[in-house]
Structure formats: C-alpha cells, structure tokens
Motif scaffolding. Structure first.
Motif, PDB file in Angstrom:
ATOM      1  N   VAL A 153       0.880  -1.491  -0.230  1.00  0.00           N
ATOM      2  CA  VAL A 153       0.226   0.092  -0.092  1.00  0.00           C
ATOM      3  C   VAL A 153       0.444   1.163  -0.469  1.00  0.00           C
ATOM      4  CG1 VAL A 153      -1.628   1.402   1.054  1.00  0.00           C
ATOM      5  CG2 VAL A 153      -2.002  -1.119   1.698  1.00  0.00           C
ATOM      6  N   PHE A 154       0.622   1.726  -0.570  1.00  0.00           N
ATOM      7  CA  PHE A 154       1.216   3.692  -1.434  1.00  0.00           C
ATOM      8  C   PHE A 154       0.186   4.624  -1.013  1.00  0.00           C
ATOM      9  CE2 PHE A 154       3.728  -0.252  -3.676  1.00  0.00           C
ATOM     10  CZ  PHE A 154       4.878   0.984  -3.790  1.00  0.00           C
ATOM     11  N   SER A 155       0.836   5.360   0.768  1.00  0.00           N
ATOM     12  CA  SER A 155       0.020   6.671   1.270  1.00  0.00           C
ATOM     13  C   SER A 155       1.278   7.415   1.988  1.00  0.00           C
ATOM     14  CB  SER A 155      -1.330   6.106   1.398  1.00  0.00           C
ATOM     15  OG  SER A 155      -1.400   7.057   2.432  1.00  0.00           O
ATOM     16  N   GLY A 156       0.566   8.735   1.788  1.00  0.00           N
ATOM     17  CA  GLY A 156       1.453   9.799   2.538  1.00  0.00           C
ATOM     18  C   GLY A 156       0.877   9.508   4.189  1.00  0.00           C
ATOM     19  N   THR A 157       0.095   8.742   4.243  1.00  0.00           N
ATOM     20  CA  THR A 157      -0.716   8.570   5.950  1.00  0.00           C
ATOM     21  C   THR A 157      -0.312   7.313   6.611  1.00  0.00           C
ATOM     22  OG1 THR A 157      -2.144  10.285   4.617  1.00  0.00           O
ATOM     23  CG2 THR A 157      -2.634   9.312   7.617  1.00  0.00           C
ATOM     24  N   VAL A 158       0.690   7.734   6.857  1.00  0.00           N
ATOM     25  CA  VAL A 158       1.177   6.041   7.489  1.00  0.00           C
ATOM     26  C   VAL A 158      -0.679   4.900   8.267  1.00  0.00           C
ATOM     27  CG1 VAL A 158       2.599   4.255   8.880  1.00  0.00           C
ATOM     28  CG2 VAL A 158       3.013   6.564   7.647  1.00  0.00           C
ATOM     29  N   GLU A 159      -1.052   5.724   9.317  1.00  0.00           N
ATOM     30  CA  GLU A 159      -2.211   4.920   9.804  1.00  0.00           C
ATOM     31  C   GLU A 159      -3.197   4.696   8.924  1.00  0.00           C
ATOM     32  OE1 GLU A 159      -2.823   3.899  12.357  1.00  0.00           O
ATOM     33  OE2 GLU A 159      -0.600   4.634  12.916  1.00  0.00           O
ATOM     34  N   ARG A 160      -2.976   5.202   8.202  1.00  0.00           N
ATOM     35  CA  ARG A 160      -4.650   5.157   6.793  1.00  0.00           C
ATOM     36  C   ARG A 160      -3.790   3.721   6.075  1.00  0.00           C
ATOM     37  NH1 ARG A 160      -5.770   8.713   1.051  1.00  0.00           N
ATOM     38  NH2 ARG A 160      -7.565   8.054   0.607  1.00  0.00           N
ATOM     39  N   ALA A 161      -2.941   3.577   5.828  1.00  0.00           N
ATOM     40  CA  ALA A 161      -1.854   2.388   4.939  1.00  0.00           C
ATOM     41  C   ALA A 161      -2.183   1.235   5.759  1.00  0.00           C
ATOM     42  CB  ALA A 161      -0.540   2.588   4.639  1.00  0.00           C
ATOM     43  N   ARG A 162      -1.634   1.983   7.145  1.00  0.00           N
ATOM     44  CA  ARG A 162      -2.159   0.469   7.374  1.00  0.00           C
ATOM     45  C   ARG A 162      -3.273  -0.287   7.422  1.00  0.00           C
ATOM     46  NH1 ARG A 162       1.877   0.058  12.950  1.00  0.00           N
ATOM     47  NH2 ARG A 162       1.480   2.150  12.585  1.00  0.00           N
ATOM     48  N   ARG A 163      -4.515   0.497   8.176  1.00  0.00           N
ATOM     49  CA  ARG A 163      -5.659  -0.003   8.345  1.00  0.00           C
ATOM     50  C   ARG A 163      -5.823  -0.273   6.336  1.00  0.00           C
ATOM     51  NH1 ARG A 163      -8.603   5.270   8.772  1.00  0.00           N
ATOM     52  NH2 ARG A 163      -8.821   5.341   6.050  1.00  0.00           N
ATOM     53  N   VAL A 164      -5.872   0.030   5.602  1.00  0.00           N
ATOM     54  CA  VAL A 164      -5.818  -1.035   4.395  1.00  0.00           C
ATOM     55  C   VAL A 164      -5.064  -1.948   4.579  1.00  0.00           C
ATOM     56  CG1 VAL A 164      -5.398  -0.644   2.129  1.00  0.00           C
ATOM     57  CG2 VAL A 164      -6.169   1.009   3.321  1.00  0.00           C
ATOM     58  N   ALA A 165      -4.244  -2.103   4.573  1.00  0.00           N
ATOM     59  CA  ALA A 165      -2.599  -3.593   4.969  1.00  0.00           C
ATOM     60  C   ALA A 165      -3.750  -4.274   6.042  1.00  0.00           C
ATOM     61  CB  ALA A 165      -1.851  -2.946   5.341  1.00  0.00           C
ATOM     62  N   LEU A 166      -3.937  -3.912   6.674  1.00  0.00           N
ATOM     63  CA  LEU A 166      -5.533  -5.161   7.578  1.00  0.00           C
ATOM     64  C   LEU A 166      -5.976  -5.616   7.219  1.00  0.00           C
ATOM     65  CD1 LEU A 166      -4.918  -3.680  11.537  1.00  0.00           C
ATOM     66  CD2 LEU A 166      -3.157  -4.625  10.399  1.00  0.00           C
ATOM     67  N   ARG A 167      -6.563  -5.481   6.236  1.00  0.00           N
ATOM     68  CA  ARG A 167      -7.591  -5.593   5.358  1.00  0.00           C
ATOM     69  C   ARG A 167      -7.284  -7.126   4.257  1.00  0.00           C
ATOM     70  NH1 ARG A 167     -12.087  -1.327   3.979  1.00  0.00           N
ATOM     71  NH2 ARG A 167     -13.042  -2.907   3.986  1.00  0.00           N
ATOM     72  N   LEU A 168      -6.247  -6.573   3.650  1.00  0.00           N
ATOM     73  CA  LEU A 168      -6.057  -7.375   2.926  1.00  0.00           C
ATOM     74  C   LEU A 168      -5.207  -8.796   2.909  1.00  0.00           C
ATOM     75  CD1 LEU A 168      -3.377  -5.102   0.846  1.00  0.00           C
ATOM     76  CD2 LEU A 168      -5.932  -5.069  -0.041  1.00  0.00           C
ATOM     77  N   GLU A 169      -5.848  -9.819   2.393  1.00  0.00           N
ATOM     78  CA  GLU A 169      -5.846 -11.318   2.166  1.00  0.00           C
ATOM     79  C   GLU A 169      -4.264 -11.406   1.497  1.00  0.00           C
ATOM     80  OE1 GLU A 169      -8.926 -12.388   0.787  1.00  0.00           O
ATOM     81  OE2 GLU A 169     -10.178 -11.993   1.538  1.00  0.00           O
ATOM     82  N   ALA A 170      -3.837 -11.613   2.666  1.00  0.00           N
ATOM     83  CA  ALA A 170      -2.051 -11.843   1.960  1.00  0.00           C
ATOM     84  C   ALA A 170      -1.296 -12.450   2.724  1.00  0.00           C
ATOM     85  CB  ALA A 170      -1.556 -10.730   0.848  1.00  0.00           C
TER      86      ALA A 170
END
Ligand code: NAP
Length: 452
Positions: free
Chosen positions: A389-406
């Motif tokens: 995930v690429f984002s300027g906001t680490v918290e936002r990227a973390r939120r997305v990362a936690l939802r990825l099935e990988a």
C-alpha cells in the motif's frame, strides 16, 4: 534433460535422468548421514553452514554467469542473489540454536517442555526463477534443524542444481546429506512415496502445488507449499507518486518480472490515476532490455521460450477482452526469449490479466474510486501471497493493509523476503512459512516431554 540458453535458444548441455534405483541408493546414504548429522551440536552444524556461505561469496561471479546462461538473469541481479544465499546461511548458522531451544511449559508435572527434533530427509522441489535463492531459503534452516535434503530442481537449471550440491560437498557436509537428483516432474510422486522421504517443500506454480500436495497428502507427509501470486499494489490518492512509480516498476520488473512476489496488479485511485499511469509507462519504457551477460542490462530474456509465448498469449487475450495496451505487447524478432516491458490499462474483473498470474514483465493497471473498492479489488483473486500500500498517511495505509488477504503487506515499499521475517502465502498461494523462526520449525517434530 536439456538446458537451453534463453538468450540464443541454443542447447547448453544434456543431463541424464536418474533411475529410481540410483535415487534409492542416494536416499539410503543420505539417511545414514542424517543419523550422524542430527547428533551434532548447532555449533558444529553452523560451522559447515558458514563454510557454505564463504564458498558462495567466493564464487559469486561464476554462479551469476551460470544463472544468466541457464535462465537469463542479468549479472548484477545474479550476484545479489548469491549474496542473499550467503546471508541466509550465516543467519541460520547463528540463530538455529535459539529458534529451536526447548521451551519449558508450566503444568502440574515436575517438568514439561517442548523440543524441536529433525524429521529426516526433506524433498525440496524447486523452481528456476531464483535458482540459488529458492534452494538456500529452504536448505539453510532445514539443514540447521538437523535434517537432510534431496533436491529436485527445475529441469532448465540442472547446472545450478549441480553447483549447489557441490557447495555443500565442499563445505564438508556428510555424504549425500544434501543430494541433487535429476528427475522428470511426473516421477516426483514416486519420490514422495519413498519411506525415507519424511516431508516435502515445494516452491512453484499452483498446478505443481496441487499435484505435490495431493501425493504428499496421500502418503501423509508434511508439506510446505510456496506457490504463485498476483500481488496487488494499492496507490492511494495521497501517495508520493514519484516514489511509488519508482518502487512499483522495480518490483514489477525485478528478475524479468518472473518473481512470485513481483507487483502484478496496480490498483490506483481515480484522482491520481492519469498521473500515475503516465509516469509508470515512461519508467517502464526506459528500461534497458538485452543479453543478461552484458553489464548494465535491466531486463534479460525470459527463462524459456514457451513461458514467453504463454505470457504473450495472456496479453493478447486481455487486449481482445477490452484492455488497452499502453506499451510493449509485441514479441521481438531476435532469437532469444525476450519480451518487452508491457503495460495494460483499464483492467476489469473478467479479464485474463486480472484473474491469472502474469509471470513476466507485464503490468496491469486498475482504476478504483475509493479505499473500500481498492481493498475489494485487491482481495478479488484466488491468490494471497504479497501486497503493498502506498500512502502519505501511515495510519491510513495501515488500516488498508490490515484488510488485505495476503501473507504479507509492505507499506510504501516493495515486497521482498528477508531471513528475519516469515514468508509465505494463503489461499492458492500455498501454506506453511519459510524463513525466520516459523520457517525453521516447519520441518521439525515439536515433541512434548512430560515428567511426572
Ligand atoms: P513449476 O512449473 O510449478 O515448477 C516448479 C518445480 O516443480 C520444478 O522443479 C518442476 O519440475 C516441478 N513440477 C512441475 N510440475 C510438477 C508436478 N505436476 N509434480 C511435481 N513436480 C512438478 O513452476 P516454475 O515455472 O518453475 O516457477 C514459477 C511458479 O512458481 C510461479 O507460479 C511462481 O509464482 C511460483 N513461485 C512461488 C514462490 C513462492 O515463494 N511462493 C517463489 C518462486 C516461484 P520441472 O521443471 O521438471 O517441470
């Protein structure tokens, strides 16, 4: 079995297949060596493993040339691969004792604990894409845990397989503790069924995973399966686009795009899509394609002509299904198995490049309108290996990362393996883990001891 130089299409060498009776002799000698090896201390095993690391470093150029000839890897990438193999040998030489130390467990017993004992000879069925790294990633922890290994390498990298066997021989490992066998893939099931083979590690395609997993399931033998992937890279609308493009192109093209954890689907938010697309295509076009033995080449030929033709078929099919080709997509006229950096845009769910793994230098761009849709698209695949995930906001990227099935998610960086971190997938990307503490415990017996 013939090895073919993918740069010229010419045969390099023929290797005779081993008979099952010859393999039986190897396994019997390996078993004897295993019984002695398991009795050594971690320090004694570690000394030999460090010797293997030194041999790798000392012959880096020779091995890089061998990979360039047999599967087209550019020389600098080959040297890097050998360095990484040496690193994993040194890493487990130092860490194995700590990772496998007995663990005390408090119960009502006078004493109870778990210890990690070796299983025996592990069959390693390995792919050609990182001909040294894939083998050492499996071998370093497995041998340090006290096991033996019989290697069935991919048929197009027989020279690499022999060279690896020679390294363990020269490093002073007991006879046949690490053995290479030349065998056609339809006979792997016979090897799995052999009573002296106690477990199987496969790195390869999902099809091979199904076949090896079924045979091992029938024989009731432990397996680790490291299979294919279609890794999603999500670019959110607040990402640093220049840095994201740099990282995404690198990840898509490393090893000629023939990596399980290469970035394969680029899921980009609407408001930055056009800019990302333009920069991405420009960067892909700037890569230098050429013979892998020439210094300064970014992209060599693909490993085999049939794999190149298969990739081209997937690209043609995706274009017919409505995707737009922005660059590449044509087979060069030269003799080698070359394929240019290729970008497909407007990918949709029903398209080949969306559904299947593209194992070569082809990127697919997908436009999404929300974070929610990005997650949905990323997870809409049978695979679950890496993700980013690429984002300027680490918290936002973390939120997305936690939802990825990988099996892993990297934020603002590309996915890569590291001896300190567990590596593996979910869904049809396989099961089990390599590397770190999880990897060395896969081929051990977690034995409970209870003293009243
Ligand atoms: P492959 O065709 O599956 O071959 C891998 C190994 O399995 C080779 O030694 C091959 O032998 C053997 N094999 C193939 N079919 C088999 C069968 N039915 N039964 C038993 N053994 C069989 O894969 P590849 O083309 O070499 O490698 C590319 C694939 O590997 C990609 O899908 C990639 O994503 C995956 N991969 C995964 C990881 C990971 O860590 N998850 C890492 C690297 C690659 P022959 O060469 O003799 O056919």
């Amino acid at each position: 079995m013939d090895t073919i130089d993918p740069t010229t299409g010419k045969k390099i060498k023929s290797y005779p297949e081993f008979s099952l009776s010859k393999i039986n002799g190897i396994l019997n000698r390996a078993e004897k060596s295993f019984q002695a090896w398991r009795g050594l201390s971690f320090k004694e095993r570690g000394e030999k493993m460090k010797k293997a690391a030194a041999l790798l470093r000392g012959n880096k150029d020779r091995y890089a040339r061998l990979m360039a000839q047999e599967m087209g890897k550019p020389l600098p990438q080959g040297r890097g691969e050998i360095e990484k193999c040496a690193l994993v040998c040194d890493f487990y030489a130092g860490q194995a004792e700590t990772y496998l130390a007995a663990e005390k467990i408090i119960t009502e017993a006078r004493e109870s604990f778990v210890m990690y004992e070796p299983l025996g000879i592990v069959l390693a069925v390995m792919p050609w894409n990182f001909p040294f790294w894939q083998v050492f990633r499996c071998a370093a922890p497995t041998l340090m845990a006290g096991n033996g290994i019989v290697l069935k390498h991919a048929s197009n990298v027989c020279g690499c397989a022999q060279a690896i066997e020679q390294i363990f021989k020269e490093a002073g490992f007991p006879p046949n503790l690490f053995s290479n066998v030349f065998l056609a893939n339809d006979k792997v099931k016979d090897l799995i069924a052999h009573p002296l083979v106690r477990a199987v590690s496969l790195t390869g395609s999902t099809g091979a995973g199904r076949s090896v997993g079924s045979a091992a399931g029938w024989a009731i033998k432990k397996t680790v399966l490291e299979l294919g992937g279609s890794d999603p890279y999500i670019i959110l609308d607040d990402a640093d686009l220049d840095s994201a493009v740099e990282t995404c192109v690198y990840s898509r093209l490393i090893n000629g795009g023939q990596s399980c954890i290469a970035a394969k689907r680029f899921i980009v938010m609407d408001s930055v899509f056009k800019e990302f697309e333009e920069k991405f295509v420009a960067k892909m076009k700037s890569q230098r394609m050429g013979p892998p033995l020439d210094e300064g080449v970014d992209l060599g030929p693909m490993a085999r002509h049939d794999l190149r033709d298969q990739l081209h078929k997937q690209v043609r099919q995706t274009v017919r299904q409505g995707a737009k080709l922005l660059t590449g997509g044509a087979v060069p006229k030269s003799a080698g198995a070359f394929y240019p950096p290729t970008v497909l845009t407007n990918l949709k769910k029903n398209m080949t490049a969306y559904q299947e793994e593209l194992f070569g230098p082809v990127a697919g761009l997908i436009r999404v309108t929300s974070e929610e849709q990005a997650v949905e698209v990323a997870n809409a695949t049978v695979f679950g290996l890496g993700s980013a995930v690429f984002s300027g906001t680490v918290e936002r990227a973390r939120r997305v990362a936690l939802r990825l099935e990988a099996g892993c998610c990297f934020i603002n960086d590309f996915v890569r393996s590291d001896p300190r971190l567990p590596f593996g997938g979910i869904k049809q990307s396989g099961y089990g883990r390599e590397l770190a503490v999880a990897g060395i415990r896969e081929f051990t017996n977690a034995k409970t001891v209870y003293i009243k």
